[in-house]
Write a protein that holds these residues in place. Sequence first.
Motif, PDB file in Angstrom:
ATOM      1  N   GLY A 144       0.827  -1.112   0.088  1.00  0.00           N
ATOM      2  CA  GLY A 144       0.117  -0.092   0.042  1.00  0.00           C
ATOM      3  C   GLY A 144       0.839   1.363  -0.132  1.00  0.00           C
ATOM      4  N   GLY A 145       0.377   2.165  -0.914  1.00  0.00           N
ATOM      5  CA  GLY A 145       1.238   3.266  -0.910  1.00  0.00           C
ATOM      6  C   GLY A 145       2.090   3.424  -1.636  1.00  0.00           C
ATOM      7  N   SER A 146       2.964   2.215  -2.058  1.00  0.00           N
ATOM      8  CA  SER A 146       4.033   2.075  -3.021  1.00  0.00           C
ATOM      9  C   SER A 146       3.989   2.021  -4.467  1.00  0.00           C
ATOM     10  CB  SER A 146       4.770   0.792  -2.430  1.00  0.00           C
ATOM     11  OG  SER A 146       4.678   0.532  -1.000  1.00  0.00           O
ATOM     12  N   THR A 147       5.076   2.353  -4.957  1.00  0.00           N
ATOM     13  CA  THR A 147       5.117   2.519  -6.398  1.00  0.00           C
ATOM     14  C   THR A 147       6.237   0.895  -6.703  1.00  0.00           C
ATOM     15  OG1 THR A 147       7.247   3.608  -6.490  1.00  0.00           O
ATOM     16  CG2 THR A 147       4.959   4.583  -6.768  1.00  0.00           C
ATOM     17  N   ILE A 148       6.512   0.491  -7.972  1.00  0.00           N
ATOM     18  CA  ILE A 148       7.310  -0.460  -8.330  1.00  0.00           C
ATOM     19  C   ILE A 148       8.779   0.240  -7.837  1.00  0.00           C
ATOM     20  CG2 ILE A 148       8.548  -1.673  -9.994  1.00  0.00           C
ATOM     21  CD1 ILE A 148       5.709  -1.075 -11.803  1.00  0.00           C
ATOM     22  N   GLY A 149       9.120   1.341  -7.881  1.00  0.00           N
ATOM     23  CA  GLY A 149      10.269   1.745  -7.479  1.00  0.00           C
ATOM     24  C   GLY A 149      10.802   2.003  -6.026  1.00  0.00           C
ATOM     25  N   ASN A 188       9.150   0.063  -3.720  1.00  0.00           N
ATOM     26  CA  ASN A 188       9.137  -1.015  -3.284  1.00  0.00           C
ATOM     27  C   ASN A 188      10.276  -2.138  -3.842  1.00  0.00           C
ATOM     28  OD1 ASN A 188       6.064  -2.934  -1.909  1.00  0.00           O
ATOM     29  ND2 ASN A 188       8.156  -3.508  -1.690  1.00  0.00           N
ATOM     30  N   PHE A 189      10.414  -2.151  -5.082  1.00  0.00           N
ATOM     31  CA  PHE A 189      11.054  -3.373  -5.515  1.00  0.00           C
ATOM     32  C   PHE A 189      12.570  -2.806  -6.462  1.00  0.00           C
ATOM     33  CE2 PHE A 189       6.614  -5.334  -5.481  1.00  0.00           C
ATOM     34  CZ  PHE A 189       7.145  -6.048  -4.356  1.00  0.00           C
ATOM     35  N   SER A 190      12.954  -1.595  -6.369  1.00  0.00           N
ATOM     36  CA  SER A 190      13.760  -1.144  -7.311  1.00  0.00           C
ATOM     37  C   SER A 190      15.111  -1.706  -6.958  1.00  0.00           C
ATOM     38  CB  SER A 190      14.001   0.324  -7.297  1.00  0.00           C
ATOM     39  OG  SER A 190      14.256   0.519  -5.816  1.00  0.00           O
ATOM     40  N   GLU A 191      15.288  -2.123  -5.865  1.00  0.00           N
ATOM     41  CA  GLU A 191      16.797  -2.711  -5.471  1.00  0.00           C
ATOM     42  C   GLU A 191      16.566  -4.209  -5.733  1.00  0.00           C
ATOM     43  OE1 GLU A 191      19.310  -1.255  -4.633  1.00  0.00           O
ATOM     44  OE2 GLU A 191      18.442   0.703  -4.130  1.00  0.00           O
ATOM     45  N   LEU A 192      15.393  -4.738  -5.360  1.00  0.00           N
ATOM     46  CA  LEU A 192      15.102  -6.245  -5.532  1.00  0.00           C
ATOM     47  C   LEU A 192      15.179  -6.663  -6.938  1.00  0.00           C
ATOM     48  CD1 LEU A 192      14.432  -8.870  -3.813  1.00  0.00           C
ATOM     49  CD2 LEU A 192      12.044  -8.507  -4.385  1.00  0.00           C
ATOM     50  N   ILE A 193      14.614  -6.007  -8.089  1.00  0.00           N
ATOM     51  CA  ILE A 193      14.166  -6.324  -9.318  1.00  0.00           C
ATOM     52  C   ILE A 193      15.534  -6.801 -10.091  1.00  0.00           C
ATOM     53  CG2 ILE A 193      13.536  -5.497 -11.488  1.00  0.00           C
ATOM     54  CD1 ILE A 193      11.163  -4.419 -10.372  1.00  0.00           C
ATOM     55  N   PRO A 194      16.892  -5.907  -9.884  1.00  0.00           N
ATOM     56  CA  PRO A 194      18.018  -6.582 -10.472  1.00  0.00           C
ATOM     57  C   PRO A 194      18.570  -7.872  -9.996  1.00  0.00           C
ATOM     58  CG  PRO A 194      18.051  -4.153  -9.869  1.00  0.00           C
ATOM     59  CD  PRO A 194      16.922  -4.491  -9.189  1.00  0.00           C
ATOM     60  N   LEU A 195      18.395  -8.116  -8.753  1.00  0.00           N
ATOM     61  CA  LEU A 195      18.815  -9.377  -8.152  1.00  0.00           C
ATOM     62  C   LEU A 195      17.903 -10.709  -8.955  1.00  0.00           C
ATOM     63  CD1 LEU A 195      19.305  -8.394  -4.592  1.00  0.00           C
ATOM     64  CD2 LEU A 195      20.842  -8.140  -6.311  1.00  0.00           C
ATOM     65  N   LEU A 196      16.628 -10.308  -9.091  1.00  0.00           N
ATOM     66  CA  LEU A 196      15.896 -11.368  -9.533  1.00  0.00           C
ATOM     67  C   LEU A 196      15.924 -11.329 -11.132  1.00  0.00           C
ATOM     68  CD1 LEU A 196      12.920 -10.643  -7.291  1.00  0.00           C
ATOM     69  CD2 LEU A 196      14.663 -12.281  -6.941  1.00  0.00           C
ATOM     70  N   ALA A 197      15.921 -10.243 -11.872  1.00  0.00           N
ATOM     71  CA  ALA A 197      15.656 -10.599 -13.266  1.00  0.00           C
ATOM     72  C   ALA A 197      16.773 -10.970 -14.128  1.00  0.00           C
ATOM     73  CB  ALA A 197      15.203  -9.100 -13.881  1.00  0.00           C
ATOM     74  N   ASP A 198      18.067 -11.223 -13.429  1.00  0.00           N
ATOM     75  CA  ASP A 198      19.134 -11.999 -14.123  1.00  0.00           C
ATOM     76  C   ASP A 198      18.997 -13.532 -14.175  1.00  0.00           C
ATOM     77  OD1 ASP A 198      19.554 -12.126 -11.424  1.00  0.00           O
ATOM     78  OD2 ASP A 198      21.699 -11.922 -11.697  1.00  0.00           O
ATOM     79  N   LYS A 243       5.019   9.834  -0.400  1.00  0.00           N
ATOM     80  CA  LYS A 243       4.411  11.167  -0.664  1.00  0.00           C
ATOM     81  C   LYS A 243       5.338  11.501  -1.685  1.00  0.00           C
ATOM     82  CE  LYS A 243       2.729  12.406   4.034  1.00  0.00           C
ATOM     83  NZ  LYS A 243       2.827  13.474   5.166  1.00  0.00           N
ATOM     84  N   ASP A 244       6.670  11.566  -1.506  1.00  0.00           N
ATOM     85  CA  ASP A 244       7.700  12.108  -2.570  1.00  0.00           C
ATOM     86  C   ASP A 244       7.326  11.332  -4.001  1.00  0.00           C
ATOM     87  OD1 ASP A 244       8.563  13.800  -0.708  1.00  0.00           O
ATOM     88  OD2 ASP A 244      10.343  12.705  -0.315  1.00  0.00           O
ATOM     89  N   ALA A 245       7.340  10.231  -3.874  1.00  0.00           N
ATOM     90  CA  ALA A 245       7.172   9.408  -5.117  1.00  0.00           C
ATOM     91  C   ALA A 245       6.006   9.547  -5.760  1.00  0.00           C
ATOM     92  CB  ALA A 245       7.438   8.058  -4.775  1.00  0.00           C
ATOM     93  N   ASP A 246       4.697   9.688  -4.980  1.00  0.00           N
ATOM     94  CA  ASP A 246       3.504  10.040  -5.825  1.00  0.00           C
ATOM     95  C   ASP A 246       3.586  11.417  -6.370  1.00  0.00           C
ATOM     96  OD1 ASP A 246       0.680   8.955  -6.215  1.00  0.00           O
ATOM     97  OD2 ASP A 246       0.343  10.912  -5.374  1.00  0.00           O
ATOM     98  N   ARG A 247       4.062  12.317  -5.462  1.00  0.00           N
ATOM     99  CA  ARG A 247       4.143  13.899  -6.108  1.00  0.00           C
ATOM    100  C   ARG A 247       4.874  14.253  -7.214  1.00  0.00           C
ATOM    101  NH1 ARG A 247       4.537  15.670  -0.014  1.00  0.00           N
ATOM    102  NH2 ARG A 247       2.579  16.143   0.472  1.00  0.00           N
TER     103      ARG A 247
END
Length: 261
Positions: free
Chosen positions: A36-41, A43-53, A155-159
């Motif tokens: 809740g409240g999150s974007t992909i960035g 929540n997951f910007s640090e995790l995705i590179p570790l998974l997507a390879d 808040k900053d991400a949504d704005r």
Amino acid sequence: MTFTHGYADNNGLRMYYEVHGRAVPGQPPLLLIPGGGSTIGTNFSELIPLLADRRQVIAVEEEGHGRTQPTSRPLTAENSAGDVLAVLDQLNVETVDVLGFSAGGHTAIALALGRPAIVRRLIAASTFASRDAVPDEFWQGMAKAALDDMPETYKDADRRLNPEPGHLERLFELDRRRILDFPGWSDEELGTITAATLVVSADRDVVTADYAARMASAIPSARLLIVPGGHGDYLGEQAASGGDLRTMHATVPFLLRFLGE
């Protein structure tokens, strides 16, 4: 790493999605659903590179979050599961593994319950399935919650993405009502989940380790992982980790092992 993005329409709701990495033969994509409240960035910007390879990753943003604009309907797990199905249909994806975090875990559970043929493996991370998972004080606090209580990271991400007046307030109210109106699922309903499941929680999470164990015991053959940390830092979630990614790097091998079993 390859990257594409787009929108999928579900009766007027246009869900934003991203696809990271290439399809891996014999492995379905891994679907990530933020909290809740999150974007992909956030929540997951640090995790995705570790998974997507290792795996193709599909990440979505639920109604009112990030690039997915709100509608007049309520934000519920079942509505979001329908939006996710529209994304998978547009991408011609028939089977996925799913990681849902916090409120996104509700959507992941709804997807596994409603469309069991689509979900092969389910990771329910820092989420709960019944209203008695948290004390009365949680519900009382949520009823009184105000926008000022929202983490500044969100808040900053949504704005940045949605500077128009009123968008942030709409996002906050969607998430608040979603939790307040959450009906939960019975242990009997959880017992019908057919996906191989991993319940993940931190030892200082919103729910206790005892509740996470109870939830895992209700899902057939589910595994349980308790990690040292807080609500989402083990996934690199920005508001929780504050940039300290040591717990995430320690946790990822366990997630990959479960997904690869």
